[in-house]
Design a protein around this motif. Sequence first.
Motif, short mmCIF file in Angstrom:
data_model
loop_
_atom_site.label_atom_id
_atom_site.label_comp_id
_atom_site.label_asym_id
_atom_site.label_seq_id
_atom_site.Cartn_x
_atom_site.Cartn_y
_atom_site.Cartn_z
N VAL A 175 0.70 -1.29 -0.10
CA VAL A 175 0.07 -0.02 0.01
C VAL A 175 0.98 1.34 0.08
O VAL A 175 1.72 1.25 0.74
N ARG A 179 -11.49 2.65 -3.29
CA ARG A 179 -10.12 1.74 -2.90
C ARG A 179 -10.19 1.00 -1.66
O ARG A 179 -10.66 2.13 -0.51
N VAL A 183 -8.62 -0.74 1.65
CA VAL A 183 -7.22 -1.03 2.10
C VAL A 183 -7.42 -1.90 3.17
O VAL A 183 -8.06 -1.85 4.20
N ALA A 232 -3.63 -2.72 -1.65
CA ALA A 232 -4.99 -2.13 -1.58
C ALA A 232 -5.53 -2.51 -2.78
O ALA A 232 -5.13 -3.07 -3.68
#
Length: 660
Positions: A230, A271, A273, A323
Amino acid sequence: MVRVEGEWGRVSGDLRRVNVLPLALLLTWTAAFLVPDAGRCASRVDRLEKERAALAQRLEALPPLPVPEQENAVGLYIGGAFSPDASRWIQIDLGEARELESVVLVPAYVAGKWGYGFPLRYRVEASMREDFAESLVLLDRSGWDHPVPKGPVLVRTPSQPCRYLRVIATRLAGHPMDARRSLFCLGEILAFAGGRNVALRGRVTAPGSAESLPTWSLVHVVDGSTALGVPMRADGGRGGNGWHSGISGDAETLKWVQVDLGEVRKVDEVRLVPARPSDFLERAGFGFPLRFRVEVSEDAAMEKRAVLFDSGERDFINPGGNAVGFPGRGIEGRYVRVSASRLWQRHQDFVFALAELEVFSGGRNVARGMPVAALDEVQTGSWRREALVDGRGSTGVLVDSQMWMEQLAERARGEEEMARVEQALGEARSEAAAREKRNWAGVLVVGLLAAGGWAGWGRVARRRAERGFREQIARDLHDEIGSSLGSIALMSERAARKGDREAMAEIGRLAVEASASMRGILWMVRGAGPLTLGDLWEALGSNAALMLEGKEWAWEDSLEEGEALRELPFHRDVFLFFKEALHNLVRHSRATRVWLGFRVERGALRIEVRDNGEGFDPSADYPGSGLVSMRHRAQQLGARLDLDSGPGRGTRIQLRIPLS
């Protein structure tokens, strides 16, 4: 022979007593072969050391490459080639024409090594046409074999619209298990426009590609997932783990969490994560659902919703430390919901967890700090609802993915250059050492043969140096003492004629300066051989005692007795600089207190003159040559001169002279 009178006559007599021809031949041989040879080696070492220092400074400003982690979904694999010169290509459809800002290629990371299957020669092209009948070359590395990159490769792009990207391998990598075969693999292709990756989940074409799930697939090269993880600046997880659903005893349990964006917005990308809690052993991809949907709606109840992604009846590959992004495709809405229909198994129970939910619109994350709702949840010190939109992952602060990836590409390239420079520097040093050993024999022979004639040359050189220094002292006497005495004569005549007390005071001051100058010049010519910095310190102190009479002054010094022998010209220039600084101080500053510094630190002599006087503007033009003279002395010494002053705040003059 005609005799040359005077100094040159004595020099010619010395030269006649030296056997000049053999010595000249030997010195010519040394200069022609040994000196340039050693000089070239030293020059190469010096150049490489400067290059290494510049690279180190550049790398210091870039983030470190993260420790890579092996992914479940590695990337794209094209094999089956029996010649390394077989051409293979990968093509991405961006969906519409874009003006790209940069393209980043991330090599495949397999078995703890970067660059699995990365081509030795390749090109990156862009086109508006799917068949690439017309194309623009963005990067061409097809001329020769290139080393395998140890991180991402940055491709700068012109401001020209394109819809298709193609990476063409013109020399393939060798197969690690079969020397007869070659292959082409790539971990990820990212194309940035408007601050986001517009290649994300684009349509991929790659003739001959292999589908070997979960490791290799066409879709893996545009899923936004790499071994770099990430985009994040680590801070040790001080902000908590993220959001955690309620715990269930059954994997087939519905859980959802949603973010209110505050108003209807055009969604460019969502997105997710994954969480990576510090208090759980199997941390990477913690709680990421096996099956889920991402939906957007204008109402909180999701009665009318658009689906951005649905995993359907197939388990989603756990992203681990990466991610997971989904393009918005122009959908508008106020609420973004992630619904999990098959949960992640923790121990004997099942959960849904995320570190962060980001929603990008217009180039920024519009979900940050917005209200969060959930079907159910666990609230602890490390799991909190607001942590889902706090701009952090479980272990650090999330950063701009484009800048992060471009900086990592620069870092990888810089580290490759540093490795090359370090290798070349090691070779240059070894070569210089070997040449130095070979040259010593020649130098020794020249030294032995030249020793007989060297004494004669030494006498000539010393005589010339002494004559030059005597001439310099004569000029100093004329300039320093003659000028002062002339001024005294004029002032005396004025005082006698008019009884001018101010003129009498000026006579006294000039007499003191003349006396100080005389003492300094006599100090320079007393004794024989080089003087120490301790001798110089004593001379400057004596000069200060004369010129600063009536003012409060003090030394700040740090010097070992007898430290650092220097030749007379060095002492002369330092002494005259110091005297000029005091002269200006006495004449113009109206100071009552003076601080003088004399220190040796970090291979340099630092001399400082500081006062509490009226000060002046250093950038203004003033009559006289005091400042010009001091700058000239500093230049002669190869020193750095710093002058800090201003009206009403005194003056500080510092001279830093390298002693190497």
